[in-house]
Design a protein around this motif. Structure first.
Motif, short mmCIF file in Angstrom:
data_model
loop_
_atom_site.label_atom_id
_atom_site.label_comp_id
_atom_site.label_asym_id
_atom_site.label_seq_id
_atom_site.Cartn_x
_atom_site.Cartn_y
_atom_site.Cartn_z
N GLY A 7 4.83 -9.11 -7.16
CA GLY A 7 4.52 -8.88 -8.74
C GLY A 7 4.45 -7.47 -9.05
N ALA A 8 4.43 -6.31 -8.18
CA ALA A 8 4.18 -5.26 -8.58
C ALA A 8 5.28 -4.65 -9.66
CB ALA A 8 4.13 -4.17 -7.57
N LYS A 9 4.69 -4.09 -10.69
CA LYS A 9 5.67 -3.49 -11.79
C LYS A 9 5.33 -2.12 -12.00
CE LYS A 9 6.86 -7.59 -13.64
NZ LYS A 9 6.40 -8.42 -12.31
N GLU A 10 6.70 -1.39 -12.62
CA GLU A 10 6.42 0.23 -12.49
C GLU A 10 5.19 0.41 -13.55
OE1 GLU A 10 10.22 1.35 -13.83
OE2 GLU A 10 9.64 3.55 -14.06
N THR A 11 4.59 1.65 -13.11
CA THR A 11 3.42 2.12 -13.77
C THR A 11 2.10 1.57 -13.39
OG1 THR A 11 3.19 0.84 -15.93
CG2 THR A 11 4.70 2.72 -15.93
N ASP A 12 2.30 0.24 -12.50
CA ASP A 12 1.04 -0.29 -12.09
C ASP A 12 0.19 0.71 -11.28
OD1 ASP A 12 1.54 -2.66 -13.04
OD2 ASP A 12 1.82 -3.78 -11.36
N LEU A 13 -1.03 0.79 -11.15
CA LEU A 13 -1.91 1.47 -10.32
C LEU A 13 -1.97 0.77 -8.98
CD1 LEU A 13 -4.68 2.03 -12.77
CD2 LEU A 13 -3.08 3.54 -12.16
N ILE A 14 -2.07 1.62 -7.94
CA ILE A 14 -2.14 1.13 -6.45
C ILE A 14 -3.39 1.20 -5.93
CG2 ILE A 14 -1.31 1.33 -4.15
CD1 ILE A 14 1.39 2.39 -5.21
N LYS A 72 -6.57 -9.33 -12.84
CA LYS A 72 -5.86 -10.15 -11.98
C LYS A 72 -4.71 -9.19 -11.57
CE LYS A 72 -2.81 -13.76 -10.91
NZ LYS A 72 -1.68 -14.46 -11.25
N PRO A 73 -4.76 -8.69 -9.93
CA PRO A 73 -3.97 -8.02 -9.41
C PRO A 73 -2.36 -8.44 -9.73
CG PRO A 73 -5.51 -8.45 -7.94
CD PRO A 73 -5.63 -9.25 -9.15
N THR A 74 -1.32 -7.80 -9.85
CA THR A 74 0.07 -8.25 -9.94
C THR A 74 0.67 -8.20 -8.55
OG1 THR A 74 0.60 -5.58 -9.94
CG2 THR A 74 0.24 -7.02 -12.11
N SER A 75 0.05 -7.83 -7.78
CA SER A 75 0.57 -8.17 -6.16
C SER A 75 -0.50 -7.63 -5.27
CB SER A 75 1.72 -7.05 -5.65
OG SER A 75 1.34 -5.52 -5.59
N MET A 76 -0.56 -8.16 -4.12
CA MET A 76 -1.75 -8.02 -3.21
C MET A 76 -1.36 -8.29 -1.78
SD MET A 76 -5.81 -8.62 -3.50
CE MET A 76 -5.93 -10.48 -3.97
N ILE A 77 -1.70 -7.57 -0.74
CA ILE A 77 -1.59 -7.66 0.46
C ILE A 77 -2.76 -7.21 1.51
CG2 ILE A 77 -0.50 -5.32 0.90
CD1 ILE A 77 1.63 -6.84 2.67
N ASP A 78 -3.09 -7.76 2.47
CA ASP A 78 -4.34 -7.32 3.52
C ASP A 78 -3.44 -6.35 4.41
OD1 ASP A 78 -2.96 -9.17 5.08
OD2 ASP A 78 -4.85 -9.28 6.20
N ILE A 79 -4.31 -5.27 4.62
CA ILE A 79 -4.09 -4.11 5.71
C ILE A 79 -4.26 -4.16 7.06
CG2 ILE A 79 -4.05 -1.62 6.01
CD1 ILE A 79 -4.85 -1.33 3.38
N SER A 80 -3.29 -4.98 7.81
CA SER A 80 -3.25 -5.34 9.13
C SER A 80 -2.60 -4.37 9.94
CB SER A 80 -3.09 -6.89 9.61
OG SER A 80 -1.95 -7.15 9.04
N ASP A 81 -1.19 -4.01 9.45
CA ASP A 81 -0.59 -2.97 10.19
C ASP A 81 -0.76 -1.54 9.86
OD1 ASP A 81 0.23 -5.18 11.86
OD2 ASP A 81 2.24 -5.37 10.57
N GLY A 82 -1.17 -1.22 8.74
CA GLY A 82 -1.42 0.19 8.14
C GLY A 82 -0.93 0.12 6.90
N LEU A 83 -1.53 1.07 5.99
CA LEU A 83 -1.26 1.17 4.62
C LEU A 83 0.21 1.24 4.35
CD1 LEU A 83 -2.19 1.79 1.70
CD2 LEU A 83 -2.56 3.89 2.11
N SER A 84 0.90 2.21 5.03
CA SER A 84 2.14 2.54 5.04
C SER A 84 3.05 1.53 5.03
CB SER A 84 2.54 3.69 5.98
OG SER A 84 3.63 4.29 5.70
N SER A 85 2.98 0.37 6.01
CA SER A 85 3.92 -0.72 6.19
C SER A 85 3.43 -1.65 5.18
CB SER A 85 3.82 -1.28 7.73
OG SER A 85 3.04 -2.27 7.73
N GLU A 86 2.20 -1.67 4.82
CA GLU A 86 1.86 -2.85 3.94
C GLU A 86 2.38 -2.55 2.43
OE1 GLU A 86 1.20 -5.09 5.45
OE2 GLU A 86 -0.46 -4.30 7.10
N ILE A 87 2.32 -1.15 2.08
CA ILE A 87 2.84 -0.73 0.76
C ILE A 87 4.31 -1.08 0.75
CG2 ILE A 87 3.06 1.57 1.10
CD1 ILE A 87 1.43 0.25 -2.11
#
Ligand code: ADP
Ligand code: MG
Length: 349
Positions: free
Chosen positions: A163-170, A232-247
């Motif tokens: 659900g991430a949209k352009e201009t959203d903050l990470i 309410k976040p537009t997208s979410m994931i947990d960091i199990s493999d490292g920030l780079s791969s999750e983003i």
């Protein structure tokens, strides 16, 4: 209880499968009304109510995912639960039940499995989840643990990766890279580090790193924190493999790009000092280290004032158009394309 000659080694074979299951599970309490039947029948029974059900599984294999020479079994049990709960929390849900399946060889006495279950039980109590079943079988050599977590959420509260949209903050919770460095410290000390010995090497300078590796905590609190902040976040994931791969998972599923700022990455002081000592780049570790079990999410830019300055969260970048790709903006203001190397890749360097 049937015991070996050796006082604190009870053989699993003598106890038998059903005896073992009963012994391991009899002290677990059931707390959720959604648990209709837990351990003891052919299947557990859950009452899903009007909410949606979240289900997630992880499989951990000795020698691949854990090394018992420095991972105490109690910590392993705890961590195995955390890994699963983290996935439920990453959907913005509440975890209510787990199942635990184990394969063990006769190399392990009952006391070892008790330790494993002590960790599982501590996790169940701390995070308020019911143990509702599992499977127990033998293995020829190593240990294998598979846990399934079951959770629930209101349909409208669930947060997906797409659900991430352009201009959203990470935004990321907590800090990054410590668990990976904890593993480096433990591997270095492997020869001298004995899990049960009183005489342990002096690891004070690495206490946070080791704790993050051996006793990670899933971010159960984030969902509530966000609700309080009316986000309410537009997208979410947990960091199990490292920030780079999750983003990259978020970006590819959301069909967007991103800019992550090197100077915004949250690093604990121990991460900075240990990176120097190991002659590794702390940014690289934050990006690729893995096992942090923090939550990474995107929020609309309109929520900037709500998030900024909150000590639980760091704004580390923003979402861009897909055509701009996924980039790290360095301290020198150069843009480098993010690479999806999980901690395995880092390990093989
Ligand atoms: P079945 O033969 O029908 O698969 P089991 O004898 O394997 O049944 O399991 C009996 C009960 O014990 C079930 O409720 C099962 O979910 C539970 N159970 C089995 N192994 C474990 C375990 N390692 N941890 C928790 N519960 C377990
Ligand atoms: Mg079974």
């Amino acid at each position: 209880m049937i015991e070996d000659k050796n006082q604190d080694r009870t053989s699993l074979a003598e106890l038998g499968e059903f005896g073992l299951i009963h012994h391991l599970t009899e002290h677990f309490n059931i707390n959720h009304s959604s648990t209709v039947k837990a351990v003891g029948d052919d299947a557990a029974v859950l009452d899903a109510s009007e909410k949606q059900t979240l289900i997630t599984t992880d499989l951990l294999i000795e020698g691949v995912h854990f090394d018992l020479s420095y991972m105490p079994l109690k910590h392993l049990g705890y961590k195995a639960v955390m890994v699963n709960l983290s996935d439920v929390y990453a959907m913005n849900g509440t975890a209510e039940q787990i199942t635990v399946s184990i394969a063990v060889s006769n190399r392990f006495p009952l006391e070892a499995i008790e330790e494993l279950y002590a960790g599982i039980q501590l996790a169940c109590q701390t995070y308020n989840v019911d143990l509702i079943g599992g499977d127990t079988t033998s293995s020829t050599k190593g240990m294998l643990i598979s846990i399934t977590a079951i959770g629930k959420a209101n349909k409208e509260d669930i947060v997906y990766r797409n659900g991430a949209k352009e201009t959203d903050l990470i935004v990321v919770s907590g800090d990054l890279g410590a668990a990976y460095l904890g593993l480096q410290v433990l591997e270095r000390e492997k020869q001298v580090f004995q899990v049960d010995a009183n005489n342990q090497p002096d690891l004070d300078a690495y206490s946070y790193l080791i704790e993050r590796q051996l006793k990670p905590e899933a971010r159960k609190d984030v969902s509530g924190l966000l609700k309080e902040m009316e986000i309410k976040p537009t997208s979410m994931i947990d960091i199990s493999d490292g920030l780079s791969s999750e983003i990259m998972h978020i970006c590819s599923q959301s069909k967007v790009g991103c800019k992550i700022y090197e100077d915004k990455l949250p690093l604990d002081p121990q991460v900075i000092s240990a990176s120097e000592e190991f002659n590794m780049d702390s940014t690289m570790i934050a990006l690729s280290g893995g096992e942090d079990y923090e939550l990474l999410f995107t929020v609309p830019i309109a929520d900037f004032d709500k998030v900024k300055g909150n000590p639980n969260f760091s704004i580390i970048g923003h979402v861009t158009d897909e055509s701009q790709g996924m980039n790290l903006v360095t301290r020198a203001n150069q843009e480098i394309e993010l690479k999806a190397q999980g901690w395995n890749a880092l390990k093989e360097e």
